[in-house]
Design a protein around this motif. Sequence first.
Motif, mmCIF file in Angstrom:
data_model
loop_
_atom_site.group_PDB
_atom_site.id
_atom_site.type_symbol
_atom_site.label_atom_id
_atom_site.label_comp_id
_atom_site.label_asym_id
_atom_site.label_seq_id
_atom_site.Cartn_x
_atom_site.Cartn_y
_atom_site.Cartn_z
ATOM 1 N N SER A 1 0.827 -1.203 0.000
ATOM 2 C CA SER A 1 0.000 0.000 0.000
ATOM 3 C C SER A 1 0.863 1.256 0.000
ATOM 4 C CB SER A 1 -0.921 -0.001 1.220
ATOM 5 O OG SER A 1 -1.846 -1.067 1.132
ATOM 6 N N LEU A 2 2.000 1.211 0.701
ATOM 7 C CA LEU A 2 2.907 2.357 0.741
ATOM 8 C C LEU A 2 3.449 2.684 -0.642
ATOM 9 C CD1 LEU A 2 4.623 4.428 2.327
ATOM 10 C CD2 LEU A 2 6.320 2.611 2.639
ATOM 11 N N VAL A 3 3.981 1.683 -1.349
ATOM 12 C CA VAL A 3 4.566 1.978 -2.656
ATOM 13 C C VAL A 3 3.485 2.304 -3.689
ATOM 14 C CG1 VAL A 3 6.676 0.672 -2.228
ATOM 15 C CG2 VAL A 3 4.722 -0.487 -3.267
ATOM 16 N N ARG A 4 2.278 1.785 -3.502
ATOM 17 C CA ARG A 4 1.184 2.195 -4.399
ATOM 18 C C ARG A 4 0.896 3.681 -4.244
ATOM 19 N NH1 ARG A 4 -3.021 -2.915 -3.605
ATOM 20 N NH2 ARG A 4 -1.875 -4.411 -4.931
ATOM 21 N N GLU A 5 0.936 4.176 -2.996
ATOM 22 C CA GLU A 5 0.767 5.613 -2.779
ATOM 23 C C GLU A 5 1.921 6.383 -3.400
ATOM 24 O OE1 GLU A 5 -1.728 7.304 -1.664
ATOM 25 O OE2 GLU A 5 -2.921 5.515 -1.210
ATOM 26 N N GLY A 6 3.133 5.835 -3.286
ATOM 27 C CA GLY A 6 4.278 6.476 -3.922
ATOM 28 C C GLY A 6 4.122 6.514 -5.432
ATOM 29 N N ASP A 7 3.647 5.431 -6.011
ATOM 30 C CA ASP A 7 3.419 5.388 -7.463
ATOM 31 C C ASP A 7 2.381 6.434 -7.875
ATOM 32 O OD1 ASP A 7 5.220 3.345 -7.991
ATOM 33 O OD2 ASP A 7 3.717 1.754 -7.789
ATOM 34 N N GLU A 8 1.319 6.569 -7.072
ATOM 35 C CA GLU A 8 0.271 7.532 -7.402
ATOM 36 C C GLU A 8 0.792 8.968 -7.294
ATOM 37 O OE1 GLU A 8 -3.515 8.998 -8.515
ATOM 38 O OE2 GLU A 8 -2.418 7.117 -8.816
ATOM 39 N N MET A 9 1.610 9.250 -6.274
ATOM 40 C CA MET A 9 2.207 10.578 -6.156
ATOM 41 C C MET A 9 3.124 10.852 -7.342
ATOM 42 S SD MET A 9 1.169 12.423 -3.595
ATOM 43 C CE MET A 9 2.495 13.623 -3.412
ATOM 44 N N ALA A 10 3.903 9.871 -7.754
ATOM 45 C CA ALA A 10 4.771 10.052 -8.919
ATOM 46 C C ALA A 10 3.943 10.352 -10.165
ATOM 47 C CB ALA A 10 5.625 8.804 -9.131
ATOM 48 N N ARG A 11 2.844 9.624 -10.341
ATOM 49 C CA ARG A 11 1.995 9.834 -11.526
ATOM 50 C C ARG A 11 1.404 11.244 -11.534
ATOM 51 N NH1 ARG A 11 -3.031 10.125 -13.091
ATOM 52 N NH2 ARG A 11 -3.845 9.939 -10.962
ATOM 53 N N LEU A 12 0.892 11.684 -10.385
ATOM 54 C CA LEU A 12 0.281 13.001 -10.304
ATOM 55 C C LEU A 12 1.310 14.107 -10.561
ATOM 56 C CD1 LEU A 12 -1.974 12.413 -7.175
ATOM 57 C CD2 LEU A 12 -2.781 12.795 -9.509
ATOM 58 N N LEU A 13 2.472 13.965 -9.966
ATOM 59 C CA LEU A 13 3.487 15.000 -10.125
ATOM 60 C C LEU A 13 4.054 15.019 -11.539
ATOM 61 C CD1 LEU A 13 5.333 14.600 -6.705
ATOM 62 C CD2 LEU A 13 3.962 16.561 -7.440
ATOM 63 N N GLU A 14 4.288 13.850 -12.102
ATOM 64 C CA GLU A 14 4.842 13.798 -13.455
ATOM 65 C C GLU A 14 3.857 14.300 -14.501
ATOM 66 O OE1 GLU A 14 6.017 9.743 -13.774
ATOM 67 O OE2 GLU A 14 7.745 9.988 -12.433
ATOM 68 N N LEU B 1 6.518 18.712 -2.681
ATOM 69 C CA LEU B 1 5.698 17.506 -2.579
ATOM 70 C C LEU B 1 6.535 16.259 -2.804
ATOM 71 C CD1 LEU B 1 2.628 18.860 -4.550
ATOM 72 C CD2 LEU B 1 2.582 18.165 -2.146
ATOM 73 N N ALA B 2 7.473 16.344 -3.734
ATOM 74 C CA ALA B 2 8.361 15.200 -3.984
ATOM 75 C C ALA B 2 9.219 14.914 -2.761
ATOM 76 C CB ALA B 2 9.241 15.483 -5.199
ATOM 77 N N ARG B 3 9.738 15.970 -2.124
ATOM 78 C CA ARG B 3 10.552 15.755 -0.914
ATOM 79 C C ARG B 3 9.732 15.118 0.187
ATOM 80 N NH1 ARG B 3 11.619 18.538 3.843
ATOM 81 N NH2 ARG B 3 10.623 20.495 3.193
ATOM 82 N N ALA B 4 8.515 15.621 0.388
ATOM 83 C CA ALA B 4 7.654 15.045 1.420
ATOM 84 C C ALA B 4 7.380 13.569 1.144
ATOM 85 C CB ALA B 4 6.337 15.815 1.487
ATOM 86 N N THR B 5 7.190 13.233 -0.122
ATOM 87 C CA THR B 5 6.917 11.842 -0.487
ATOM 88 C C THR B 5 8.130 10.963 -0.247
ATOM 89 O OG1 THR B 5 5.342 12.587 -2.173
ATOM 90 C CG2 THR B 5 6.148 10.334 -2.347
ATOM 91 N N VAL B 6 9.301 11.421 -0.647
ATOM 92 C CA VAL B 6 10.524 10.638 -0.450
ATOM 93 C C VAL B 6 10.776 10.409 1.036
ATOM 94 C CG1 VAL B 6 13.041 10.657 -0.722
ATOM 95 C CG2 VAL B 6 11.568 11.334 -2.630
ATOM 96 N N ASP C 1 12.669 11.898 -8.430
ATOM 97 C CA ASP C 1 13.220 11.121 -7.321
ATOM 98 C C ASP C 1 12.163 10.290 -6.595
ATOM 99 O OD1 ASP C 1 15.937 12.011 -7.538
ATOM 100 O OD2 ASP C 1 15.279 13.950 -6.741
ATOM 101 N N VAL C 2 10.885 10.601 -6.798
ATOM 102 C CA VAL C 2 9.832 9.822 -6.153
ATOM 103 C C VAL C 2 9.870 8.384 -6.652
ATOM 104 C CG1 VAL C 2 7.344 9.540 -5.865
ATOM 105 C CG2 VAL C 2 8.364 11.831 -5.755
ATOM 106 N N ALA C 3 10.003 8.187 -7.958
ATOM 107 C CA ALA C 3 10.080 6.833 -8.507
ATOM 108 C C ALA C 3 11.328 6.116 -8.011
ATOM 109 C CB ALA C 3 10.070 6.882 -10.031
ATOM 110 N N ARG C 4 12.437 6.843 -7.857
ATOM 111 C CA ARG C 4 13.669 6.232 -7.343
ATOM 112 C C ARG C 4 13.485 5.792 -5.890
ATOM 113 N NH1 ARG C 4 18.076 10.189 -7.270
ATOM 114 N NH2 ARG C 4 19.474 8.390 -7.167
ATOM 115 N N ALA C 5 12.834 6.629 -5.090
ATOM 116 C CA ALA C 5 12.602 6.270 -3.691
ATOM 117 C C ALA C 5 11.654 5.081 -3.583
ATOM 118 C CB ALA C 5 12.021 7.475 -2.949
ATOM 119 N N ASN C 6 10.695 4.993 -4.485
ATOM 120 C CA ASN C 6 9.778 3.864 -4.485
ATOM 121 C C ASN C 6 10.517 2.557 -4.785
ATOM 122 O OD1 ASN C 6 7.143 4.094 -3.700
ATOM 123 N ND2 ASN C 6 6.283 3.983 -5.751
#
Length: 335
Positions: A120-133, A160-165, A303-308
């Motif tokens: 669930s955590l990485v799915r949220e990370g994926d969604e944040m990456a999609r929205l930001l990109e 937002l990317a920093r907060a996500t990472v 960097d969000v995708a890298r952190a994921n």
Amino acid sequence: MNANSGAARAAGLLAGYALDVALGDPQRHHPVALFGTAARRLEQRVHADSRAVGAGYTAALVGGTFLGTAAVQLATQRAVGALAPSGPRRGPERGPRRGRPAAEFLTVATATFVALGGTSLVREGDEMARLLESGDVPGARRRLSHLCARDATDLTPDDLARATVESLAENTSDAVVAPLVWGAVLGAPGLLGYRAANTLDAMVGYRSERYRSFGWASARLDDLLNLLPARLAALLVFVVTGRREALSVWRRDARLHPSPNAGPVEAATAGALGVRLGGTNTYDGEAEARGVLGDGRPVEVRDVARANRLSRQVSAAAVLVAAGTALAIGRRGRE
């Protein structure tokens, strides 16, 4: 615990982790959500501006979860043992003890699936990456609340990317590494007892006027239970990336973070990704100045995708370490 039970515990950890990877958290009637509802109702009944009352609240819920899980495991052991063939057995595995390895596997696999939140955590990370990109900054601001309590009203895409990472780093330790560590050491009771403590910290472990005293015990217990797992998570960041900066930034900057456990894993992540984390964050209208972790470039959307990816790698390494630890404990018990 003997070698057979140790092997069963290790297999249960691996099976529960595989279930979490495949299925993620249930959308409805998740046991942790049900626990949270019960904890909130109890808080409303007993809340007082008192550390003693808060400590009793924490002990009742965490201790009750631990002991209740142990009772379920014992009942499962007896049920499985009663179903086993009744022929002669060598050694101590007679009566209900015959069911110990099977019960260990079943309860640990189930508890691991319930306790882990990595998928669930990485799915949220994926969604944040999609929205930001895609440039959907308003959507990303709304979505950030799924990861942390930070005020996102005025955050830029890079903020937002920093907060996500940062959230991915901290929650990989809290939601994956820590439950696996306690599962390896204490089995199903350790998994669910830890998750109960971590959930209470998220609910009442704030330094607000309402929870400064009442939530003190929950916050301190969560800090204690995460001391070793957070440092293991930081070490695994180095192991899976091979970046020496993960170790050097961890040693140098972890102490700058206000959390004794988020500091090591966020600092190691900053070093591994070659970015700077930390700074000033706003929670409930109050700005909180945190130390800067790392000396790389500022975090960017990419960097969000890298952190994921790093979160997935650390999680996979953690379950292997946990399974190996369970096997070692079982062999030690036999000796």
